[in-house]
Design a protein around this motif. Structure first.
Motif, PDB file in Angstrom:
ATOM      1  N   LYS A 100       0.833  -1.207   0.000  1.00 35.10           N
ATOM      2  CA  LYS A 100       0.000   0.000   0.000  1.00 35.10           C
ATOM      3  C   LYS A 100       0.863   1.252   0.000  1.00 35.10           C
ATOM      4  O   LYS A 100       0.585   2.219  -0.722  1.00 35.10           O
ATOM      5  N   LYS A 101       1.910   1.241   0.808  1.00 30.47           N
ATOM      6  CA  LYS A 101       2.821   2.384   0.884  1.00 30.47           C
ATOM      7  C   LYS A 101       3.494   2.627  -0.465  1.00 30.47           C
ATOM      8  O   LYS A 101       3.635   3.774  -0.904  1.00 30.47           O
ATOM      9  N   GLU A 135       1.174   4.306  -2.915  1.00 32.25           N
ATOM     10  CA  GLU A 135       0.891   5.714  -2.603  1.00 32.25           C
ATOM     11  C   GLU A 135       2.104   6.612  -2.815  1.00 32.25           C
ATOM     12  O   GLU A 135       1.978   7.824  -2.813  1.00 32.25           O
TER      13      GLU A 135
END
Length: 82
Positions: free
Chosen positions: A33-34, A37
């Motif tokens: 997820k990081k 993003e």
């Protein structure tokens, strides 16, 4: 409840492994997820570590090897498109 000494040990070791697997799996999902993003420069630095995490999960049968391959492919395509 288990009656044999080995069965009791197996219960303890299974619980330890389950918690470790859960922690590693969750940590890898958060890293993915990081990475998604992040901007291009940060994503390129995170990419090798995330790939390594996925390989380790697949090696230890926490996730299926094809799932790891699919995720790696998707992430590689995503980072290249940034």
């Amino acid at each position: 409840m288990a009656n044999h000494k080995s069965a009791l040990k197996r219960i303890r070791s299974n619980e330890t492994r389950r918690l470790r697997n859960r922690y590693q799996h969750k940590t890898t999902r958060n890293a993915i997820k990081k990475l998604r993003e992040a901007d291009k420069k940060e994503a390129e630095t995170l990419f090798p570590t995330v790939i390594s995490m996925l390989d380790k999960l697949a090696k230890n049968n926490v996730i299926h090897k094809n799932k790891a391959a699919n995720l790696k492919s998707q992430l590689a395509k995503y980072v290249a498109a940034l």
